[in-house]
Design a protein around this motif. Structure first.
Motif, short mmCIF file in Angstrom:
data_model
loop_
_atom_site.label_atom_id
_atom_site.label_comp_id
_atom_site.label_asym_id
_atom_site.label_seq_id
_atom_site.Cartn_x
_atom_site.Cartn_y
_atom_site.Cartn_z
N THR A 24 0.86 -1.19 0.00
CA THR A 24 0.00 0.00 0.00
C THR A 24 0.89 1.23 0.00
N LEU A 25 0.30 2.31 -0.44
CA LEU A 25 1.02 3.58 -0.46
C LEU A 25 0.02 4.68 -0.14
N ASP A 26 0.35 5.50 0.82
CA ASP A 26 -0.53 6.62 1.19
C ASP A 26 0.04 7.92 0.67
N THR A 27 -0.85 8.76 0.20
CA THR A 27 -0.35 10.05 -0.26
C THR A 27 -1.36 11.16 0.01
N ASP A 28 -0.97 12.39 -0.34
CA ASP A 28 -1.65 13.58 0.18
C ASP A 28 -3.13 13.72 -0.16
N GLY A 29 -3.46 13.53 -1.45
CA GLY A 29 -4.82 13.89 -1.87
C GLY A 29 -5.02 15.39 -1.78
N ILE A 30 -6.30 15.82 -1.82
CA ILE A 30 -6.58 17.25 -1.72
C ILE A 30 -7.17 17.55 -0.34
N ASP A 31 -8.35 17.02 -0.09
CA ASP A 31 -8.97 17.27 1.21
C ASP A 31 -8.71 16.14 2.19
N GLU A 32 -8.38 14.95 1.65
CA GLU A 32 -8.06 13.84 2.55
C GLU A 32 -7.07 12.92 1.86
N PRO A 33 -6.30 12.16 2.68
CA PRO A 33 -5.27 11.30 2.09
C PRO A 33 -5.89 10.23 1.18
N ILE A 34 -5.08 9.76 0.27
CA ILE A 34 -5.52 8.73 -0.67
C ILE A 34 -4.63 7.52 -0.50
N ARG A 35 -5.23 6.35 -0.53
CA ARG A 35 -4.46 5.11 -0.40
C ARG A 35 -4.48 4.35 -1.72
N LEU A 36 -3.30 3.93 -2.15
CA LEU A 36 -3.20 3.01 -3.28
C LEU A 36 -2.88 1.64 -2.69
N ALA A 37 -3.64 0.63 -3.08
CA ALA A 37 -3.38 -0.73 -2.59
C ALA A 37 -3.22 -1.65 -3.79
N VAL A 38 -2.27 -2.53 -3.73
CA VAL A 38 -2.08 -3.47 -4.83
C VAL A 38 -1.85 -4.86 -4.28
N ARG A 39 -2.42 -5.84 -4.97
CA ARG A 39 -2.20 -7.24 -4.61
C ARG A 39 -1.68 -7.92 -5.85
N ILE A 40 -0.53 -8.56 -5.72
CA ILE A 40 0.12 -9.19 -6.86
C ILE A 40 0.10 -10.69 -6.64
N ASP A 41 -0.48 -11.42 -7.60
CA ASP A 41 -0.49 -12.88 -7.54
C ASP A 41 0.43 -13.42 -8.60
N VAL A 42 1.36 -14.25 -8.16
CA VAL A 42 2.27 -14.89 -9.12
C VAL A 42 1.97 -16.38 -9.10
N ARG A 43 1.58 -16.89 -10.27
CA ARG A 43 1.30 -18.33 -10.40
C ARG A 43 2.01 -18.80 -11.66
N GLY A 44 3.06 -19.57 -11.47
CA GLY A 44 3.77 -20.08 -12.63
C GLY A 44 4.36 -18.94 -13.44
N ASP A 45 4.00 -18.90 -14.72
CA ASP A 45 4.58 -17.85 -15.56
C ASP A 45 3.58 -16.72 -15.83
#
Lengths: 582, 709
Positions: A246-267
Motif C-alpha cells: 500500500t502507499l498513502d499520499t496527500d490527496g486534496i482534502d483527505e489522504p488517498i491510499r493506493l493498494a495493490v495485490r500481486i499474484d504470481v502463479r507459474g509464468d
C-alpha cells in the motif's frame, strides 16, 4: 504453465535485422518530432512518444528515448480505441487520425494522439502513432485539480480525421485553435507529430520493399513470441505467492491510499488494485489505461528491463482495478492531474514486490515530478506563459545509492534557470540539493532539492505546482527509511498545491522537493560512505549520528575547510588522493 | 588555390619544404610527412606511449625524417597535432583537484544536471560523478540579471572567504561560472581578480570566456572541464615542443580543435576544452578534404575502429558542426551518461560497435552486438591472445572477408579455428544456426546498428541520408561500408588512400580557425539591429587579433557567420548561416529555408528568435597535392595487367546465403580507371574493402577506391 507452440520457423537473422531497423526508424522520427515541436514540455521535457504498430493494432517497436511511461504504455490503448472507430479497411492513403479522449488515451486531454496508417500502394502494411503533451488544451488552466468533471479539463477530440486522403481538415484545426490558449504552440506540436509519422511511413514502406516483405505481421509475431517467452521466464523465476503493498499520499482534502495485490502463479502475474481509495471529486482521478501503463512499467523495470516494449511482453500480465476506485476513473470523473497518483503506482508495485524480489526493487521516489506553470494575468501588459518540471530524489537501489534529482517513474527533463528567467519575471534564489533529504539506508535515497524564487516585476502572476508527497514522504524499502517529504511555503504564508494561485510581486516561494527512500538498514551502511556524505553535505553530522550511528571525529570537522581525507581511508577517499597527486 | 596544383597554399618556402601531421590514437600514433615541393606524402605508424604521448610523436617523426632522407629538422615548416590528451584526462580523472565558484544557491547545477534518466527502464543506471565534488563547490553572493544588469555586485569579503576555503582544501584549479555571465562578465571578472590574489598559482577559467552561452548547466560543466585539463595540456605541449626542438624542429606547432580547425599552442593552453575531439575531428576533416577534391560536396564520413565507430555528416564540403557534445560516457556509450561540453565540434556520432565488439544472444533470444568490446587485449578470438568471445572481426574472418594471413599486412596471423569455436558456442548454438549463418548475422546486424545511428545523425542534422556517399576509413570501416551503404541506399562509398592514417592526413588540410559566440535570447523583430552589428564587429576584431598573433595577415582570414535560431517557443535551435548585409529579414528567411529543409514544413506566422550569434574566423585552407607518395609510387611500379589480382577465395554472399569464389585484389596495384565487378575483395595493409554483388569498384584519379552500389 501456458505452453507456447512454436510457429512456422522465421529466419532469426531477418527478425533481428528487421527489429533493429524498425527501432532505428522510430528513434529517428522521435528525434524529428521533438526537434520540431513547440511546447516546452514536449521539446525540452520529452513528454511524448512514438511507435510502429502492425495492421492488427499491436505495438511492434517504440522509440526508446521518450520520458513519459504513461504515454509509452498508453499509446497502444489509444490506437486500439481509434481502430474501433475507424477500422483500417475504412482508411485510405493520406488519412491521418487525431484524438485525445482521456479514458482511452493517456489519461487526460493534454495528451494528443496522432495516427497515420501506412500504405504500400493501396494496401495497409502498418500504423504509425505518436502522442505528445501539448502546451494547452483549454478548460481550467494548467491541469488544475479544481475541475469538477472531465469537461473542465479542456477540449475533447473524439477520433477525427485530421487529414483525409492527404487533404488537411481545416475544420478540426479551427476547432483546436479556437479552444486552446496557445494555438500556435499546440498546432506546432500537432504538425510535428504529423510530420514525424509521415516521414516515418515513407521510410517504412521503402524498407519493406527493400527486404521484400509484403507485411510485417509474420516477423512481428516472432518478435512478440520471443518477448512473451522472456517475460514468462522472468515471471516464472519469481516465487509463486501473493504479495501486497500500500502507499498513502496527500490527496486534496483527505489522504488517498493506493493498494495493490500481486499474484504470481507459474509464468503469469496478475495485479489488482482493490482496496484503493474511491473516485475523488477533484480532477486527479486516473483512467485505467494510465494505471495499467504505470503498473506495467514497474513490472518491466523489476523483471525485464532489457526486453523491448511490445505487445508480446505484456501477454502474461493481468492488471485490474475495481470500478469506482480512483485508479479506474470513468466519464465524467475529472482527470486533468491524473499523473500525480498514476505515477505513484510504480512505487506501490515495487514495494509489494520487495518480498519476492529484494534484489530488483528500489526505495520509493518522488512519483510524479512537480510540474510548475507560471503565466501573466489576463490583460497583462507583457503577457507570458512558461512551465518547468522539478524532480526529487530516486529511491535507493539494492547495490547503490539513489540518484539525486531525477524523476521516477518519469524520465523528463527540466529547464535551465537562465531560460526560465528569460521567459518569465521569476527570479531564482536557489536551486540546490537538500541536505538530509535522501532516505537513510544501507544505500541512501537520492537527495531532493530546494527551489526558491521571487516574483519580480510590477504585476501579479498565476502560478500552479502539482507538488505532492507533502505529507507522506517516499518510503524506504527492506529496512530503509523514508526520504524527506516535500514542502511548500511562501514569504506571505502557505501555498496550495495543484491549483492556480495568484502571487503578488515580491512574494518569495520555497519548494522543497522530496528525497528518495533508503534501501536496507542504515546502521549497515559503510561508515566511510557516511563520512563522504557528510563532507559533501548530503547528510548532516547530526543525521550521521542519529540515523546511521556514525560519529565523526574532529578530523572530519576540520575538513569542512578541506583537509579531511588525509585522516581517513577507504573507497572514494583513496580515489580522491590519487586525483590530487596527479 | 585549386586542387591539383603542385604546391600547398601558404607553404611556399623551398628550404622549409615539409609539413608534418601527427595524430595520437588509443593504440597507434600516426605521422604523415608532406613535401610541399614535390607533393609527396609519407606515412609512419608506431605504438602510442600512454605515459608520455609526446615520446611516440617525436620518435615517429624522427623515424620518418630519417627514412626519407630529411637531414635536418629545420626543413620542417609546420607540425600539426591532434591529441586525445584532454579527453583521456577527463575519462580517467587525471586532472588536479578542482574547485567551482558559482552564484550562491546554484552550485549544484552540475549535479542536478537536466534531471533526466537517460534509460527509463534501467533501475541501476549511473550518472557520471561531477569533476568537482560538492565539497569543493562554493557559492558567492552576487547577481546578474538576464539582460546583463548587475543587480548585486560581488561581495568581495564573502567570496574571499570561499576562495580561502578552496585554497585550504588544496585546490589547484578553479572554475568560475555565475548566472547570466554570458550577458555581462563583470562579476566573473571581479571574482577572477580576487582568485588570482588568493590562489596565485591556480589555473582559473571563467565561463564568460570559455563559453559565453545561456544555460548554466552545460556552461558550468564546460568551464570546469576546461580548467581541469589546463595544466596537463600546457605541460604536455611544452614537452612536445622540447622534444621537437631536440630533433632540430623549430617549426610552428598547431593543435587540432574539435571544430575542425587548428589553433596555436597558446590558444590550446587557454581553452583546452576546445581540443577534446581533436583526433576524430581531424578524421572528418580529412573526409571533407576528399569530398572537395573529388567534387562530392555532401557525404557521410565513417570511421570504424576496434571499439567504436564514429560518423560525421559532411555538407557542402565541410563537416557539419554541433555546438555541444558529451565526453566520457560511462554507461554503454549512452547519450546522457557523459559530461556535456558546450563547444563547437565536428558533429560526430559515436557508436559502441567496432571490430572488437562482442556478439551474444540476449534473454529474448535476440542476437546482439556490442557495446562491450574485447579491445586490443585479449582482442577478438581470432587474435589468438586468449579471447573466447565472438566479435565482429571473428565473423568477418569466417565469412572470408578477411584473410587470416594478411591482417595488418601479415603482421598478425588470425586463428580461424578460435573464431569458429567462439561463434559456434556463443551465437550459432543458442540460435540453432550453422556457424556461417551466425557469422553473417553478426556482420549484418552490426551493419544495421551503424546504419541506424547514421540515420538518426542525418535526421538530427536535418539531412536525407539516402543521397549521401560514404567515405570509409579506419581498420574496419571499408569491410562494412558495402552493407551499410545498401541499408542507407547510398549511391556509393569510397576508401581514400592511406585510410589507416586518415586523421593524421586530415590535419594537413586543416585551416586555422577560431570560434566566437554571443548569447542574446531575443525575437528578431524586437532586436536593436545595431547591437548585432556591434557584436560582430567586436568578435571579428578579437578574431583578427588572434589570427595576427598566429601569423595570419588579415587578407587571409575569412569569416563564417551563423546564428542559432528557432521559432519563438521552440527549445532547439538550428544553426543557420548568415549574410548580415541582408539584415533582419534576410536572417529570418535564411532560417525559414533551413527549417523547411530540416523538418519539412514551416510555421509562417511564428516569429523567429535568436539565441546565439556566432562567427568562425578561418584562415586559408591548405590545398594538398593530388594523391601521391607511397600510394601512387607503388601504383606506378606495378601498373601491369593483372598484377593486381592476388588470388581468389570463397566469401559469403548474403544474397545467396552461400560461399562463392571471389577474386582478391591488391589495392595499390590497381591502376586508375580499372573497374572491378563485385563480389570482390580489395586488400591493403591496414584494411580490407568488401565489394558486394552488383557493385563495381574503380580507382579514381586521386587514388580513392570508389565502389558504386
Amino acid at each position: 504453465m501456458t505452453s507456447l507452440a512454436a510457429p512456422a520457423r522465421v529466419d532469426p537473422i531477418l527478425v533481428d535485422v528487421f527489429w533493429t531497423r524498425l527501432t532505428s526508424l522510430v528513434n529517428a522520427q522521435d528525434v524529428a518530432m521533438r526537434r520540431s515541436a513547440f511546447s516546452p514540455i514536449v521539446r525540452e521535457a520529452a513528454d511524448c512518444s512514438i511507435g510502429i504498430f502492425d495492421t492488427r493494432g499491436n505495438l511492434v517497436v517504440q522509440a526508446v528515448t521518450s520520458g513519459a511511461q504513461g504515454q509509452i504504455f498508453g499509446l497502444p490503448a489509444a490506437l486500439q480505441h481509434a481502430l474501433r472507430r475507424y477500422p483500417l479497411d475504412q482508411l485510405a492513403p493520406g488519412d491521418v487520425l487525431i484524438t485525445n479522449e482521456p479514458y482511452s488515451n493517456s489519461g487526460h486531454q493534454y495528451d494528443v494522439t496522432v495516427i497515420t496508417p501506412v500504405f504500400a500502394g493501396d494496401r495497409p502494411v502498418a500504423i504509425y502513432a505518436s502522442v505528445a503533451h501539448v502546451g494547452d488544451i483549454g478548460g481550467l488552466p494548467a491541469m488544475s485539480v479544481q475541475g469538477k468533471d472531465v469537461f473542465e479539463g479542456g477540449l475533447i477530440l473524439p477520433v477525427l480525421k485530421l487529414y483525409s486522403r492527404g487533404v488537411r481538415n481545416d475544420d478540426v484545426y479551427r476547432i483546436i485553435e479556437s479552444n486552446v490558449r496557445l494555438p500556435v504552440d499546440v498546432i506546432g506540436d500537432i504538425n510535428a507529430m504529423v510530420g514525424a509519422t509521415e516521414v516515418g511511413s515513407r521510410r517504412l514502406v521503402e524498407f519493406l520493399t527493400e527486404v521484400g516483405l509484403g507485411s510485417i505481421e509474420p516477423i512481428a509475431d516472432e518478435i512478440f513470441l520471443r518477448c512473451e517467452r522472456a517475460m514468462r521466464a522472468a515471471i516464472a523465476a519469481v516465487p509463486d505467492g501473493t504479495y501486497e503493498g500500500t502507499l498513502d499520499t496527500d490527496g486534496i482534502d483527505e489522504p488517498i491510499r493506493l493498494a495493490v495485490r500481486i499474484d504470481v502463479r507459474g509464468d503469469e502475474m496478475s495485479l489488482d488494485f482493490s482496496g484503493t481509495s474511491p473516485i475523488s471529486r477533484f480532477s486527479m482521478n486516473v483512467p485505467f489505461t494510465f494505471t495499467r501503463a504505470y503498473a506495467t512499467y514497474a513490472v518491466k523495470c523489476a523483471l525485464t528491463p532489457e526486453i523491448p516494449n511490445n505487445q508480446g511482453s505484456l501477454r502474461s500480465l493481468r492488471i485490474s482495478a475495481p470500478d469506482g476506485c480512483i485508479l479506474n476513473a470513468k466519464s465524467p470523473a475529472g482527470v486533468a492531474m491524473r499523473h500525480v497518483l498514476g505515477q505513484l503506482v510504480p512505487d506501490a508495485v515495487l514495494s509489494a514486490l520487495a518480498k519476492a524480489l529484494p534484489g530488483r526493487v528500489i526505495g520509493q521516489s518522488i512519483g510524479g515530478v512537480w510540474f510548475q506553470s507560471v503565466s501573466s494575468l489576463t490583460g497583462a501588459s507583457k503577457p507570458f506563459q512558461t512551465s518547468w518540471l522539478a524532480a526529487g530524489g530516486m529511491g535507493a537501489r539494492p547495490n547503490k545509492d539513489g540518484l539525486h534529482c531525477v524523476g521516477f517513474p518519469t524520465a523528463l527533463l527540466t529547464v535551465s534557470t537562465e531560460v526560465i528567467e528569460h521567459l518569465s519575471p521569476l527570479r531564482f534564489r536557489r536551486r540546490e540539493m537538500l541536505v538530509d533529504s535522501g532516505g537513510p539506508g544501507r544505500f541512501r535515497g537520492g537527495c531532493g532539492q530546494l527551489n526558491t524564487f521571487e516574483v519580480t516585476g510590477d504585476a501579479p502572476v498565476v502560478f500552479l505546482t502539482s507538488a505532492d508527497r507533502l505529507r507522506f514522504p517516499p518510503q524506504g524499502i527492506i529496512g530503509g527509511r523514508p526520504g524527506g517529504h516535500g514542502r511548500l511555503s511562501t514569504s506571505t504564508g502557505p501555498l496550495r498545491s495543484k491549483e492556480p494561485v495568484v502571487l503578488e510581486p515580491g512574494v518569495v516561494v520555497d519548494m522543497y522537493l522530496p528525497g528518495g527512500g533508503g534501501y536496507g538498514d542504515p546502521r549497515e551502511r559503510d561508515r566511510d560512505l557516511v563520512a563522504e556524505d557528510v563532507l559533501d553535505g548530503f547528510v548532516s553530522r547530526d543525521a550521521a549520528e542519529h540515523d546511521y550511528g556514525v560519529r565523526l571525529d574532529a578530523a572530519i570537522q576540520s575538513s569542512e575547510g578541506g583537509d579531511a581525507d588525509k585522516h581517513r581511508s577507504g573507497g572514494q577517499v583513496a580515489d580522491m588522493r590519487r586525483v590530487s597527486e596527479t | 588555390m585549386k586542387a591539383g596544383t603542385s604546391s600547398v597554399a601558404g607553404y611556399q618556402t623551398p628550404d622549409r619544404r615539409f609539413v608534418i601531421g601527427s595524430d595520437i590514437g588509443g593504440t597507434f600514433t600516426d605521422v604523415v610527412l608532406l613535401d610541399v615541393v614535390t607533393g609527396s606524402v609519407r606515412v609512419g605508424k608506431i605504438l602510442t606511449t600512454p605515459d608520455d604521448p609526446s615520446a611516440a610523436v617525436a620518435q615517429a617523426i624522427q623515424e620518418l625524417l630519417a627514412a626519407h632522407g630529411v637531414p635536418d629538422g629545420s626543413a620542417v615548416r609546420t607540425v600539426l597535432h591532434a591529441t586525445t590528451l584532454a579527453a583521456n584526462a577527463i575519462i580517467e580523472r587525471k586532472g588536479p583537484r578542482t574547485g567551482l565558484l558559482a552564484t550562491d544557491g546554484f552550485t549544484d547545477a552540475i549535479e542536478i544536471r537536466d534531471e533526466s534518466r537517460y534509460d527509463p527502464f534501467d533501475l541501476f543506471l549511473e550518472m557520471p560523478s561531477p569533476l568537482v565534488p560538492r565539497r569543493l563547490r562554493r557559492g558567492v553572493v552576487e547577481r546578474t540579471q538576464p539582460d546583463g544588469t548587475v543587480s548585486l555586485a560581488l561581495d568581495r569579503s564573502q567570496a574571499g572567504a570561499q576562495l580561502e576555503a578552496l585554497r585550504d582544501a588544496g585546490v589547484e584549479a578553479v572554475a568560475v561560472s555565475l548566472l547570466h555571465s554570458y550577458a555581462n562578465p563583470q562579476n566573473e571578472r571581479a571574482l577572477a581578480l580576487l582568485a588570482r590574489e588568493i590562489l596565485p598559482h591556480a589555473e582559473i577559467s571563467l565561463s564568460s570566456e570559455v563559453v559565453p552561452e545561456i544555460r548554466e548547466y552545460p556552461r558550468t560543466s564546460t568551464t570546469i572541464a576546461n580548467v581541469y585539463v589546463q595544466r596537463l595540456m600546457a605541460d604536455y605541449l611544452q614537452r612536445l615542443r622540447e622534444r621537437l626542438e631536440r630533433l632540430g624542429i623549430d617549426a610552428e606547432l598547431l593543435v587540432m580543435q574539435s571544430n575542425g580547425g587548428v589553433c596555436t599552442v597558446e590558444t590550446a593552453c587557454r581553452f583546452p576544452v576546445r581540443v577534446v575531439e581533436s583526433g576524430p575531428a581531424a578524421g572528418a576533416l580529412g573526409a571533407s578534404y576528399h569530398a572537395r577534391q573529388t567534387g562530392r560536396s555532401d557525404l557521410l564520413a565513417f570511421d570504424m575502429g576496434g571499439t567504436t565507430a564514429k560518423a560525421a555528416v559532411i555538407a557542402s564540403g565541410e563537416p557539419r558542426r554541433a555546438t555541444e557534445f558529451e565526453v566520457a560516457r560511462i554507461w554503454r556509450f549512452k547519450k546522457g551518461s557523459g559530461i556535456p561540453l558546450k563547444t563547437p565540434v565536428v558533429d560526430l556520432v559515436e557508436i559502441g560497435a567496432g571490430g572488437g565488439s562482442i556478439s551474444y544472444v540476449d534473454g529474448v533470444g535476440r542476437l546482439r552486438v556490442g557495446p562491450e568490446s574485447a579491445g586490443s587485449r585479449p582482442g577478438p578470438a581470432c587474435y589468438g591472445q586468449g579471447g573466447t568471445a565472438p566479435t565482429v572481426t571473428d565473423a568477418d574472418l569466417l565469412l572470408g572477408y578477411l584473410d587470416p594471413h594478411f591482417f595488418l599486412g601479415g603482421k598478425l596471423t588470425l586463428d580461424v579455428d578460435a573464431a569458429t569455436r567462439a561463434i559456434s558456442r556463443h551465437v550459432a548454438a543458442p540460435l540453432g544456426l550453422d556457424v556461417f549463418e551466425a557469422a553473417w548475422g553478426i556482420h549484418k546486424l552490426v551493419n544495421e546498428t551503424m546504419a541506424g545511428a547514421l540515420l538518426t545523425a542525418a535526421t538530427e542534422s536535418g539531412l536525407d541520408v539516402r543521397a549521401l556517399p560514404i567515405c570509409a576509413f579506419g581498420g574496419a570501416g571499408p569491410v562494412h561500408s558495402d552493407g551499410i551503404g545498401r541499408i542507407l541506399r547510398a549511391p556509393e562509398f569510397f576508401v581514400p588512400p592511406f585510410a589507416g592514417v586518415a586523421s593524421a592526413l586530415g590535419l594537413l588540410s586543416a585551416p586555422i580557425k577560431f570560434d566566437f559566440v554571443r548569447s542574446a535570447m531575443r525575437r528578431l523583430r524586437e532586436l536593436d539591429w545595431s547591437t548585432v552589428t556591434r557584436a560582430y564587429a567586436e568578435m571579428e576584431d578579437e578574431a583578427r587579433m588572434m589570427m595576427s598573433a598566429a601569423g595570419l595577415p588579415g587578407e587571409q582570414v575569412s569569416f563564417q557567420r551563423s546564428a542559432d535560431l528557432r521559432y519563438a517557443g521552440q527549445g532547439y535551435e538550428l544553426e543557420t548561416p548568415l549574410e548580415l548585409e541582408q539584415g533582419r529579414e534576410g536572417v529570418a528567411s535564411a532560417f525559414r529555408r533551413t527549417y523547411v529543409q530540416a523538418y519539412g514544413r514551416e510555421m509562417p506566422d511564428v516569429p523567429v528568435e535568436v539565441v546565439n550569434w556566432r562567427v568562425a574566423a578561418v584562415g586559408i585552407t591548405p590545398t594538398l597535392p593530388r594523391g601521391s607518395g607511397d600510394a601512387t609510387s607503388a601504383m606506378t611500379a606495378s601498373d601491369k595487367h593483372d598484377a593486381a589480382l592476388k588470388g581468389r577465395r570463397p566469401t559469403f554472399s548474403g544474397v545467396k546465403r552461400a560461399f562463392e569464389d571471389t577474386p582478391v585484389y591488391d589495392r595499390y596495384s590497381l591502376s586508375p580507371g580499372r573497374s572491378i565487378a563485385g563480389p570482390a575483395i580489395v586488400e591493403e595493409r591496414e584494411s580490407t574493402t568488401l565489394v558486394g554483388e552488383g557493385a563495381t569498384a574503380h580507382v579514381d584519379d586521386f587514388a580513392n577506391l570508389v565502389v558504386r552500389l
